[in-house]
Design a protein around this motif. Structure first.
Motif, PDB file in Angstrom:
ATOM      1  N   GLY A  79      -0.136  -5.030  -8.368  1.00 46.83           N
ATOM      2  CA  GLY A  79      -1.031  -4.748  -9.478  1.00 46.83           C
ATOM      3  C   GLY A  79      -0.835  -5.854 -10.495  1.00 46.83           C
ATOM      4  N   ASP A  80      -0.285  -5.539 -11.647  1.00 49.05           N
ATOM      5  CA  ASP A  80       0.161  -6.575 -12.581  1.00 49.05           C
ATOM      6  C   ASP A  80       1.538  -7.088 -12.178  1.00 49.05           C
ATOM      7  OD1 ASP A  80      -2.135  -6.289 -14.073  1.00 49.05           O
ATOM      8  OD2 ASP A  80      -1.293  -4.692 -15.301  1.00 49.05           O
ATOM      9  N   TYR A  81       2.149  -6.392 -11.226  1.00 52.26           N
ATOM     10  CA  TYR A  81       3.467  -6.746 -10.706  1.00 52.26           C
ATOM     11  C   TYR A  81       3.582  -6.088  -9.329  1.00 52.26           C
ATOM     12  CZ  TYR A  81       3.944  -2.136 -12.785  1.00 52.26           C
ATOM     13  OH  TYR A  81       3.736  -0.831 -13.127  1.00 52.26           O
ATOM     14  N   VAL A  82       4.653  -6.366  -8.616  1.00 51.53           N
ATOM     15  CA  VAL A  82       4.861  -5.737  -7.318  1.00 51.53           C
ATOM     16  C   VAL A  82       5.081  -4.235  -7.524  1.00 51.53           C
ATOM     17  CG1 VAL A  82       6.328  -5.611  -5.288  1.00 51.53           C
ATOM     18  CG2 VAL A  82       5.759  -7.833  -6.266  1.00 51.53           C
ATOM     19  N   LEU A  83       4.383  -3.421  -6.763  1.00 54.23           N
ATOM     20  CA  LEU A  83       4.375  -1.975  -6.974  1.00 54.23           C
ATOM     21  C   LEU A  83       5.308  -1.250  -6.009  1.00 54.23           C
ATOM     22  CD1 LEU A  83       0.492  -1.528  -7.225  1.00 54.23           C
ATOM     23  CD2 LEU A  83       2.104  -1.645  -9.135  1.00 54.23           C
ATOM     24  N   SER A  84       5.905  -0.193  -6.516  1.00 55.90           N
ATOM     25  CA  SER A  84       6.657   0.722  -5.661  1.00 55.90           C
ATOM     26  C   SER A  84       5.951   2.072  -5.555  1.00 55.90           C
ATOM     27  CB  SER A  84       8.075   0.930  -6.197  1.00 55.90           C
ATOM     28  OG  SER A  84       8.028   1.513  -7.500  1.00 55.90           O
ATOM     29  N   SER A  85       4.871   2.262  -6.315  1.00 59.70           N
ATOM     30  CA  SER A  85       4.201   3.555  -6.355  1.00 59.70           C
ATOM     31  C   SER A  85       3.487   3.846  -5.035  1.00 59.70           C
ATOM     32  CB  SER A  85       3.187   3.602  -7.506  1.00 59.70           C
ATOM     33  OG  SER A  85       2.150   2.669  -7.291  1.00 59.70           O
ATOM     34  N   VAL A  86       3.365   5.137  -4.727  1.00 57.69           N
ATOM     35  CA  VAL A  86       2.713   5.612  -3.510  1.00 57.69           C
ATOM     36  C   VAL A  86       1.808   6.774  -3.901  1.00 57.69           C
ATOM     37  CG1 VAL A  86       3.038   6.543  -1.174  1.00 57.69           C
ATOM     38  CG2 VAL A  86       4.757   4.991  -2.156  1.00 57.69           C
ATOM     39  N   GLU A  87       0.586   6.767  -3.400  1.00 57.18           N
ATOM     40  CA  GLU A  87      -0.291   7.906  -3.662  1.00 57.18           C
ATOM     41  C   GLU A  87      -0.960   8.372  -2.375  1.00 57.18           C
ATOM     42  OE1 GLU A  87      -3.636   6.884  -6.308  1.00 57.18           O
ATOM     43  OE2 GLU A  87      -2.774   4.878  -6.407  1.00 57.18           O
ATOM     44  N   ARG A  88      -1.302   9.650  -2.377  1.00 60.35           N
ATOM     45  CA  ARG A  88      -1.809  10.316  -1.176  1.00 60.35           C
ATOM     46  C   ARG A  88      -3.170  10.941  -1.478  1.00 60.35           C
ATOM     47  NH1 ARG A  88       2.344  14.425   0.836  1.00 60.35           N
ATOM     48  NH2 ARG A  88       1.734  15.538  -1.048  1.00 60.35           N
ATOM     49  N   TYR A  89      -4.108  10.776  -0.526  1.00 55.83           N
ATOM     50  CA  TYR A  89      -5.468  11.290  -0.721  1.00 55.83           C
ATOM     51  C   TYR A  89      -5.773  12.433   0.247  1.00 55.83           C
ATOM     52  CZ  TYR A  89     -10.558  11.568  -0.565  1.00 55.83           C
ATOM     53  OH  TYR A  89     -11.858  12.028  -0.586  1.00 55.83           O
ATOM     54  N   THR A  90      -6.317  13.515  -0.315  1.00 59.05           N
ATOM     55  CA  THR A  90      -6.902  14.578   0.494  1.00 59.05           C
ATOM     56  C   THR A  90      -8.275  14.878  -0.083  1.00 59.05           C
ATOM     57  OG1 THR A  90      -5.968  16.348  -0.898  1.00 59.05           O
ATOM     58  CG2 THR A  90      -4.649  15.607   0.997  1.00 59.05           C
ATOM     59  N   THR A  91      -9.172  15.392   0.765  1.00 54.21           N
ATOM     60  CA  THR A  91     -10.523  15.670   0.284  1.00 54.21           C
ATOM     61  C   THR A  91     -10.532  16.764  -0.773  1.00 54.21           C
ATOM     62  OG1 THR A  91     -10.795  17.170   2.179  1.00 54.21           O
ATOM     63  CG2 THR A  91     -11.641  14.933   2.410  1.00 54.21           C
ATOM     64  N   SER A  92      -9.564  17.658  -0.734  1.00 54.26           N
ATOM     65  CA  SER A  92      -9.548  18.766  -1.701  1.00 54.26           C
ATOM     66  C   SER A  92      -8.951  18.366  -3.048  1.00 54.26           C
ATOM     67  CB  SER A  92      -8.768  19.953  -1.126  1.00 54.26           C
ATOM     68  OG  SER A  92      -7.447  19.569  -0.792  1.00 54.26           O
TER      69      SER A  92
END
Length: 554
Positions: A374-387
């Protein structure tokens, strides 16, 4: 009166002018409805009694039910009584005829679907069922089963089967599963798309179902065991788990012969001999940005489609019949979906975190976006579900971009990449049940933008070559032992290598030192790479295994 010449004239319009015209037309029609202007029919509906005004032409165009009604005996009546649909539900569906949208809630799904079926509003039926499937947690699977039986809605039955196949691990632990009839369970178990991490998962589910009422189900047991990919079990498992089952001795014998005596295979009548998801009816689809389809018989690649992305840094994943292009640019959080069947784009909900050069994987029907820049190297993780859309889960131990990731045995593995200070050889594993990342054994070398595939219980990592001058290092990870070992290297160094498993073979796809496209297949018996048919494009970042029927459906 509309004529063919007027239709031809409409087709010749500039598309933007035509869209503007249609928008103005629909806006005017909706205003007539809102203002009850030029109304030519009124419906009297019960519970509570209400009068619902409308325009015959609009309703007749939206539904054959209304077209037949208005052409029938009472079609000219200024007021028409409808007795089998409550007034609020009826009004919602009349609004749908004008706008293509309706107020669907978990509480009114059953009434809305029943009414839409009566009114023959096929598009509304699709919208209602799709809403139900994305709100299954609230509506419950048992409720969906009941609604399917009551309505006999074929689209709902189809979507329930898809849901059962995709969520098999969860459903097989439910009380409803224990009461499935054998025909229903067979239909699920034979699916090549059954969402399990290993064939033993399907076996365990059959055992749970059988043990619930063993005396009554003993004769049905062989029908279900025959749905398993028996050749994917080892010989010890077949002898200790399959052969002792009542009526399954011959099934076990055939599988044991298939595995132990390869020369006898042409004489053995086996229902399934390939792993799930990888069969003779599947092929490869390479992406960057042209889509290239592989034809097995001809051993050649041909262009399937050309798509315009307009930016780089995105990551691509196959989800059902769609290619998802996640993130990218500098930097975007957008998610775009390209439908392989009808070759159309649509936007999906955006990620919370803008990211590029990240990793994207699917696990248990959920999409994960991992790390990146992003503005720096990311460690974040996100998960997508339709609901629920995109939700953050626990972050990586070490932030990284340009890494590689893959799923195996119900877990996510991410390896290599760059943490902003240098290239990495470290590996992490994510367990969705505990929402935790743990460190695994390091690779033998650092790898950036590696090609990665899960193949026959192992993870294979293809490097990009040392400064494009040496052979491409290939490493193999054993998750049971948590160990890495190098296998035979590919030819001269290159880049943009995709790596996939198809037809029990490991394929490496990319470009070599001389920027020539190349395809290689790993011959495990002779421990070497065999050169295959070259692609039309050299910069292939992604390659997916897809049903041939998906690419020939147009």
């Amino acid at each position: 009166m509309a004529t063919s010449s007027s239709q031809t004239l409409a087709l010749k319009r500039n598309s933007s002018e035509q869209n503007h015209f249609m928008e103005k037309l629909m806006a005017k029609i909706c205003s007539f409805y809102d203002e009850q202007s030029l109304i030519d029919v009124t419906f009297k509906v019960p519970n509570p009694t209400a009068l619902v005004p409308a325009h015959r032409l609009i309703l007749a165009a939206a539904s054959p039910y209304f077209e037949n009604l208005f052409n029938g005996n009472q079609g000219t009546n200024p007021v028409i009584e409808i007795n089998d649909i409550d007034s609020d539900i009826f009004e919602h569906l009349i609004t749908f005829c004008y706008t293509g949208q309706a107020l669907i809630t978990v509480n009114n799904i059953a009434a809305m679907l029943n009414a839409a079926i009566v009114l023959q509003l096929d598009v509304a039926i699709t919208s209602i069922v799709d809403y139900l499937m994305t709100h299954m947690d609230e509506y419950t699977l048992q409720g969906a089963y009941t609604l399917g039986r009551e309505t006999h809605c074929e689209y709902l039955k189809q979507k329930i089967i898809e849901y059962e196949t995709q969520n098999f691990m969860e459903i097989s632990q439910s009380d409803e599963f224990l009461n499935f009839d054998v025909e229903k369970l067979q239909r699920i178990l034979v699916s090549d798309n059954l969402n399990i991490t290993r064939e033993e998962d399907a076996y365990d589910a059959i055992q749970r179902w059988y043990n619930y009422d063993a005396p009554a189900r003993q004769e049905q047991l062989p029908l279900l065991i025959a749905c398993l990919r028996l050749t994917q079990f080892n010989m010890d498992f077949l002898m200790t788990h399959i052969q002792p089952l009542p009526g399954c001795e011959l099934l076990a014998f055939k599988a044991l012969s298939w595995i132990g005596v390869p020369t006898a295979r042409p004489m053995i009548n086996m229902r399934f001999t390939e792993p799930r998801g990888i069969s003779g009816e599947k092929t490869m689809l390479a992406v960057y940005p042209k889509l290239l389809q592989y034809y097995k018989i001809e051993d050649e690649w041909q262009e399937y489609a050309s798509i315009e992305i307009g930016y780089g840094g995105y990551r691509t994943i196959l989800k059902d019949d769609n290619l998802l292009f996640v993130g990218g640019g500098y930097t975007y959080n957008i998610v775009r979906s390209w439908n392989i069947r009808n070759k159309t784009w649509q936007y999906l909900p955006a990620m919370n975190q803008a990211r590029r050069d990240h990793c994207v994987v699917e696990l248990d029907g959920k999409i994960y976006a991992i790390g990146g820049y992003g503005d720096y190297v990311l460690s974040s993780v996100e998960r997508y579900t339709t609901s629920d859309g995109w939700k953050f889960v626990n972050s990586l131990i070490v932030g990284r971009s340009d890494a590689g990731a893959v799923t195996l045995n119900g877990k996510i593995y991410i390896m290599g990449g760059n943490n902003g200070n240098g290239d990495l050889k470290s590996v992490e594993c994510y367990n969705p049940d505990s929402n935790t990342w743990t460190s695994c054994a390091d690779m033998t070398k650092c790898h950036i933008l590696p090609g990665i595939a899960a193949h026959e219980g192992h993870i294979y990592v293809l490097g990009s070559g040392d400064d494009f001058t040496h052979s491409v290092t290939v490493e193999r990870y054993d998750p049971e032992q948590d160990t890495w070992s190098q296998i035979c290297s590919l030819g001269m160094g290159g880049g943009y290598r995709a790596c996939i498993s198809l037809d029990n073979k490991l394929w490496a796809i990319g470009s070599n030192l001389f920027y020539k496209s190349c395809v290689s297949v790993f011959d495990e018996e002779n421990f070497c790479w065999i050169e295959g048919c070259s692609l039309l494009e050299r910069k292939v970042r992604n390659c997916f295994v897809v049903p041939e029927s998906l690419l020939s459906s147009i």
